[in-house]
Design an enzyme around this catalytic site. Structure first.
Site, PDB file in Angstrom:
ATOM      1  N   LYS A 103     -39.917  -6.560  36.766  1.00 16.50           N
ATOM      2  CA  LYS A 103     -38.748  -7.454  36.807  1.00 16.50           C
ATOM      3  C   LYS A 103     -39.132  -8.840  37.299  1.00 16.50           C
ATOM      4  CE  LYS A 103     -34.848  -4.293  37.028  1.00 16.50           C
ATOM      5  NZ  LYS A 103     -33.569  -3.987  37.690  1.00 16.50           N
ATOM      6  N   LYS A 145     -39.941   2.862  25.423  1.00 18.11           N
ATOM      7  CA  LYS A 145     -38.708   3.598  25.669  1.00 18.11           C
ATOM      8  C   LYS A 145     -37.508   2.811  25.148  1.00 18.11           C
ATOM      9  CE  LYS A 145     -36.302   5.426  29.706  1.00 18.11           C
ATOM     10  NZ  LYS A 145     -36.343   5.495  31.164  1.00 18.11           N
ATOM     11  N   LYS A 197     -31.805  -1.253  26.594  1.00 14.37           N
ATOM     12  CA  LYS A 197     -30.767  -2.224  26.245  1.00 14.37           C
ATOM     13  C   LYS A 197     -31.338  -3.631  26.099  1.00 14.37           C
ATOM     14  CE  LYS A 197     -29.679  -2.274  31.148  1.00 14.37           C
ATOM     15  NZ  LYS A 197     -29.468  -1.108  31.970  1.00 14.37           N
TER      16      LYS A 197
END
Length: 337
Positions: A119, A201, A204
């Site tokens: 992140k 994976k 969104k």
């Protein structure tokens, strides 16, 4: 005549951030399996809204997504009478215990968290303190309810291990305060990959390769028709994750929504090729998601019912959470209010 004592259910807990729309990976890898556990376990499932603000959110969108997520939880089969469903920020004990556990989580442990590294790379303009310390809040989320198991994906095992380490450290200092939970990893349908990149994976953050639970069926069908298969000349439906990751991912999705085995799927589509198989998977997914989308729409239209669910859920969760927090506060030496 001896009275029969009903054995106490084991406790299970999990949450998903309402930082985006719920998708097929969330459903097949987690939520679908949660619904089947209500009779066996005492289950707590929450909307992890406190965690979402480590990345800047549009406030109106966050409120909308939180309620949509709750409605989808119910539409996916999580009965509010059998499961405690709540919004994380409605139970202040999460933040209160989160601060205490910050003081029992080591800097080096937090530095090694792979999600912090990921992140930080994606949001270099906003590498805030919460992004660094949120695993301590995640540990609080878990330990408040003294769960036996925490259902996690493979990518969350690191956080579960940190939670266990913090619980053991705290218990070694103050005695038997926290139950040390075990990770509960679902074996079937646990990892749904992106339709656009079967080595990643489903997420969104990759809308083109991601199927959302509330998405319209035309859009879903387009995504499956464009799904990456494999650059081989074989053009046959065969389960071989290393050789054929694209087709194998589609087979995994088809198996999860239809209940068919890989052998059955191979026989069903023998000689058909990818052009027939891809839309068939899309149609099966549309059939599986249609009742969820319709039920979620009805629930969202009944604002009174939805409010009753999250209010009741917060009260039930807070009753357990407060007992744990009170014990922790006493152990560390805070004066009782």
């Amino acid at each position: 005549m001896e009275e029969t004592v009903t054995p106490k259910k084991k406790v299970m807990l999990s949450g998903i951030q309402p930082s985006g729309e719920l998708h097929l990976g969330n459903y097949l890898g987690a939520i679908k399996n949660w619904a089947a556990r209500a009779d066996e376990f005492e289950c707590y499932y929450f909307m992890a809204d406190l965690h979402t603000i480590t990345v800047r959110q549009n406030p109106a969108d966050l409120r909308r997504r939180t309620l949509e997520q709750l409605a989808q939880y119910i539409a996916c089969g999580l009965d509010p009478q059998k499961n405690t469903l709540f919004i994380q920020s409605h139970v202040p004990e999460h933040a209160q215990l989160g601060w205490v556990l910050n003081c029992y989580t080591m800097f080096g442990e937090l530095s090694r968290m792979t999600q912090f590294k990921d992140k930080s790379a994606k949001h270099q303009e906003n590498i805030n303190g919460g992004l660094f310390t949120y695993p301590a809040l995640m540990a609080a989320d878990i330990l408040l309810y003294q769960p036996d198991y925490v259902p996690v994906g493979e990518d969350q095992k690191q956080h579960c291990e940190l939670t266990r380490d913090v619980a053991i450290r705290f218990n070694n200092i103050y005695g038997d305060v926290f139950k040390v939970p075990e990770p509960y990893i679902q074996k079937v349908g646990a990892r749904i990959m992106s339709l656009g990149n079967p080595t990643s994976k489903m997420s969104k953050s990759d809308p083109a390769g991601c199927v959302f639970l509330l998405e319209d069926e035309n859009s879903i069908m387009k995504k499956f028709k464009r799904a990456i298969t494999d650059s081989d000349t074989e053009n046959c439906v065969r389960y071989a994750p290393d050789e054929k990751p694209g087709v194998s991912n589609l087979m995994g999705i088809y198996a999860a929504v239809t209940g068919k085995s890989y052998d059955e799927i191979e026989k069903e589509f023998a000689g058909c090729g990818y052009g027939v198989f891809k839309p068939a998977v899309g149609e099966a997914v549309c059939s599986a998601l249609r009742p969820i989308r319709e039920e979620a729409s009805k629930i969202l239209a009944d604002k009174t019912y939805l409010k009753n669910v999250y209010t009741d859920g917060a009260e039930r969760a807070a009753y357990i959470a407060h007992k744990t927090l009170r014990k922790v506060y006493k152990k560390v030496g805070f004066v009782e209010r």
